[in-house]
Design an enzyme around this catalytic site. Structure first.
Site, PDB file in Angstrom:
ATOM      1  N   LYS A 203       0.829  -1.211   0.000  1.00  0.00           N
ATOM      2  CA  LYS A 203       0.000   0.000   0.000  1.00  0.00           C
ATOM      3  C   LYS A 203       0.859   1.255   0.000  1.00  0.00           C
ATOM      4  O   LYS A 203       0.566   2.227  -0.714  1.00  0.00           O
ATOM      5  CB  LYS A 203      -0.943   0.000   1.207  1.00  0.00           C
ATOM      6  N   CYS A 257      -3.293   9.969   1.971  1.00  0.00           N
ATOM      7  CA  CYS A 257      -2.410   8.890   1.516  1.00  0.00           C
ATOM      8  C   CYS A 257      -1.152   9.392   0.817  1.00  0.00           C
ATOM      9  O   CYS A 257      -0.056   9.245   1.325  1.00  0.00           O
ATOM     10  CB  CYS A 257      -3.171   7.945   0.581  1.00  0.00           C
TER      11      CYS A 257
END
Length: 424
Positions: A203, A257
């Site tokens: 991720k 993110c």
């Protein structure tokens, strides 16, 4: 696995909760924000996401979704809380730690704990597992643990929750398989199994790739401006090559993110994460670059005390999310340059900044420079003729290349575009 307890009801936790609830599982959602919990209980949204309202209504009306500020016993616990960075750019694990501690009194033999938050590699091993061991259960046999990071984009969360592939990393094979079986309740994309630390790394890699790519685009924009080249046209043409996929430039990088996760790798291995570090510095420098460009445009037009109308405060188009938004940093730097400004965002319905107005016309009134920082659909369809009647000076600086150039030029505006600033 009849009952799930989801800790964290934000941009990921709430959509995930309603997806499970609307697919026949009993879900208890938990958040420390009592005001948010009360809103959800009354089927009111505290975040903006396409399709969330109707899905929330259905989940609560069915009786499958309940929410409160405290966890309950369940078969599965999903942790979906923020994992931000501190001012010194190191990972702040306090929310993950607090959420993990909060479920320990409710954990029973046979339970599964899933971390969805994006975290530095080894968080499951080094942060969560020592806390979960306080339950007295044997990790890996009596208590299963895994990491399955969300891979969705705001504005398209539900479509991507269902159709995107998913990474599941358990602390052992049994943990991975049980997690995979749970997400099959609604995931149609492929589910790939690995170990927890690899899943964490995957991720972070995904978001770091995008950050580095955007930094390359932003660097190209600055070089192109100096060379008299339209970077948007150049990137578009370069991307016709079958093995080239350059992202687009802009006023910086925001969100929970891309603007955060690369710092996890820089913190863990600064000696080797040098390209990653430089990309972060490049993208973080863009708000100041944009502010200085605004000042230069004002100087070129010999406007001594310009008023800037800032359009767009969220970090991406058509959402209300201001987390790590570069627009906020641009506003900060414009203030430091002593420029008068008013800001507006059609998706943010309460003032989050002192300079923010909730009315577009008020923002534009007597403005000298319209500064586009977010490519909301509402801005793309603005009528430049109407705008001309509101502003004092007809100047636009479009950092997202989202305005119809010909229409604005025809209305008499001096239209500047980031990365195509031949006259700046």
């Amino acid at each position: 696995m009849n009952k799930i307890c989801v800790v964290g009801l934000g941009y990921i936790g709430l959509p995930t909760s309603v997806m499970f609830a609307n697919n026949g599982l009993h879900v208890h959602g938990v958040d420390v924000n009592a005001a948010a919990v009360e809103k959800i209980q009354h089927k009111q949204l505290h975040i903006e996401e396409n399709g969330l309202q109707e899905r929330l209504n259905a989940a609560i009306d069915s009786g499958n979704l309940t929410v409160s500020t405290t966890p309950e016993k369940a078969d599965v616990f999903i942790i979906a809380v923020p994992s931000p960075i501190k001012p010194d750019k190191t990972a702040d694990m306090k929310y993950v730690e607090a959420a993990t501690k909060s479920i320990v009194p409710y954990i029973e033999k046979g339970n599964l704990v899933i971390l969805e938050s994006t975290v530095p590699p080894r968080t499951v091993e080094d942060v969560m597992m020592p806390i979960l061991e306080e339950s007295g259960l044997e990790i890996g046999t009596e208590l299963l643990v895994s990491h399955s990071p969300e891979r969705v984009i705001p504005g398209r969360v539900f479509e991507e929750l269902v159709n995107n592939s998913r990474i599941v990393g358990g602390i052992n094979e049994k943990s991975s398989e049980k997690t995979r079986d749970l997400y099959r309740a609604f995931v149609k994309g492929e589910i790939f199994l690995t170990d927890a630390t690899t899943a964490e790394m995957v991720k972070v890699i995904e978001n770091t790739f995008r950050d580095v790519n955007i930094a390359f685009a932003n660097e190209l924009a600055r070089v192109s401006a100096n060379l008299g080249v339209n970077v948007w046209e150049a990137i578009k043409l370069a991307n016709h090559h079958p093995r080239v996929n350059i992202h687009l430039p802009g006023p910086g990088v925001g969100g929970h993110c891309i603007a955060v996760d690369p710092w996890f790798l820089v913190e863990q291995d600064p000696q080797n994460a040098k390209i990653i570090h430089l990309a972060r510095q490049t993208n973080d420098s863009m708000p100041l670059y944009v502010a200085n460009q605004v000042k230069e445009i004002a100087n070129q037009h010999q406007i001594k005390n310009p008023k800037v109308a800032v359009l767009g405060l969220s970090f991406k188009a058509n959402i209300d999310d201001m987390r790590e938004s570069p627009s906020v940093e641009v506003v900060h730097h414009l203030n430091e340059l002593n420029l008068e400004l008013t800001a507006f965002d059609p998706h943010i319905h309460e003032a989050k900044l002192p300079q923010q107005s909730l009315e577009l016309e008020e923002t534009l009134k007597n403005a000298d420079i319209i500064l586009i920082l977010t490519e909301h659909d509402e801005f793309k369809i603005l009528d430049p003729k109407q705008m001309a009647n509101l502003v004092r000076s007809k100047i636009v600086f479009d950092t997202k290349n989202c305005l119809p150039r010909d229409a604005w030029l025809k209305a008499g505006f001096d239209l500047r575009v980031l990365g195509d600033s031949k006259n700046i």
